[in-house]
Design an enzyme around this catalytic site. Structure first.
Site, mmCIF file in Angstrom:
data_model
loop_
_atom_site.group_PDB
_atom_site.id
_atom_site.type_symbol
_atom_site.label_atom_id
_atom_site.label_comp_id
_atom_site.label_asym_id
_atom_site.label_seq_id
_atom_site.Cartn_x
_atom_site.Cartn_y
_atom_site.Cartn_z
ATOM 1 N N ALA A 67 0.877 -1.161 0.147
ATOM 2 C CA ALA A 67 -0.025 0.181 -0.080
ATOM 3 C C ALA A 67 0.775 1.235 0.048
ATOM 4 O O ALA A 67 1.931 1.480 0.598
ATOM 5 C CB ALA A 67 -0.812 0.045 1.161
ATOM 6 N N ASP A 68 0.262 2.310 -0.489
ATOM 7 C CA ASP A 68 0.903 3.550 -0.548
ATOM 8 C C ASP A 68 -0.013 4.866 -0.471
ATOM 9 O O ASP A 68 -1.042 4.553 -1.241
ATOM 10 C CB ASP A 68 2.050 3.971 -1.970
ATOM 11 C CG ASP A 68 2.660 5.051 -1.560
ATOM 12 O OD1 ASP A 68 3.358 5.332 -0.940
ATOM 13 O OD2 ASP A 68 2.236 5.802 -2.587
#
Length: 266
Positions: A67-68
């Site tokens: 995730a970012d």
């Protein structure tokens, strides 16, 4: 790892234990090459997850969730974490009194397959005085957060309105992730890949945007899969979301999450 994502992931997976890994990927993709912050966040998550997958053995039976999260101000500038307090002040001055967008890109990897998507939430800030901005920045709360603020902390007082999933602003859109896990497993026809009599574990890794680290949780395989299906089944049917402008890399049949509007202050 990020305590915020730790708590959110624990809500999704129930009783889990985490280990932390730190990928070496430098978050330096050229932002001007991406149409919007969602595309940038998706590609960054894909790079993070691909690095972790490459370190694994071919026999490792694990699900990787990378995730970012980024913030996009009204000018279109993609903001990550501030470099220092002075930079944090500059960021908040650009966000105050306006509506900005928070994007989280997520990449799922399992048994050689991947599925990438992103979630959008719009956040409207009140007008903030220089004194208020400086006072907040010097608490240090926003220094490790995209956009330079934490909506779950004292910066919640800055927020007039949110449109979309609230946990997305914290860093992990739980409802969307639940749905996409369900879609991903169904597309893999996971029952054909896993032996129901196998007592092995399935690992879940989450790349942490805030600390550039990864989480691994161990869970009994059948229990984990049943839990994911159960968590999805209690979510009401969703309508087409106005913020579904980020396509999935490997799947076009993912459910879209209807957004919600929440006013934080009157």
């Amino acid at each position: 790892g990020s305590p915020r994502r730790n708590e959110l992931l624990a809500q999704l997976l129930g009783e889990t234990k985490f280990q932390v890994r730190k990928p070496q990927f430098a978050e330096n993709l050229p932002k001007e090459h991406f149409q919007n912050g969602g595309d940038y966040a998706k590609e960054t998550a894909l790079c993070k997850g691909s690095e972790i997958v490459a370190q694994m053995k071919a026999t490792d039976n694990v699900l990787v969730i990378a995730a970012d999260t980024v913030v996009v101000c009204p000018s279109g500038e993609i903001m990550e974490k501030p470099k220092n307090k002075e930079h944090n002040i500059v960021m908040l001055n650009k966000l105050q009194g306006t509506t900005h967008t928070v994007w989280t890109g997520i990449a799922l990897f399992f048994q050689g397959k991947k599925h990438v998507f992103c979630e959008r939430t719009d956040v409207t800030f009140f007008s903030l005085s220089p004194f208020l901005i400086h006072s907040y920045v010097y608490t240090g709360e926003g220094l490790d957060k995209a956009g330079g603020y934490g909506i779950q902390g004292s910066a919640n007082a800055f927020v007039d309105l949110t449109h979309g999933e609230f946990t997305n602003v914290i860093g992990l859109p739980l409802r969307r992730l639940q749905r996409e896990l369900h879609v991903f497993f169904n597309a893999l026809d996971i029952s054909n890949h896993l032996d129901s009599d196998d007592e092995g574990d399935i690992g879940v890794q989450q790349i942490q945007h805030d600390t550039d680290s990864a989480h691994i949780c161990e869970h009994h395989r059948p229990r984990y899969l049943n839990m994911v299906k159960k968590s999805v089944s209690v979510i009401p049917p969703c309508s087409t979301a106005p913020y579904s402008d980020c396509s999935n890399s490997d799947s076009d049949d993912a459910d879209e999450l209807s957004t919600t509007t929440t006013r934080m202050r009157s």
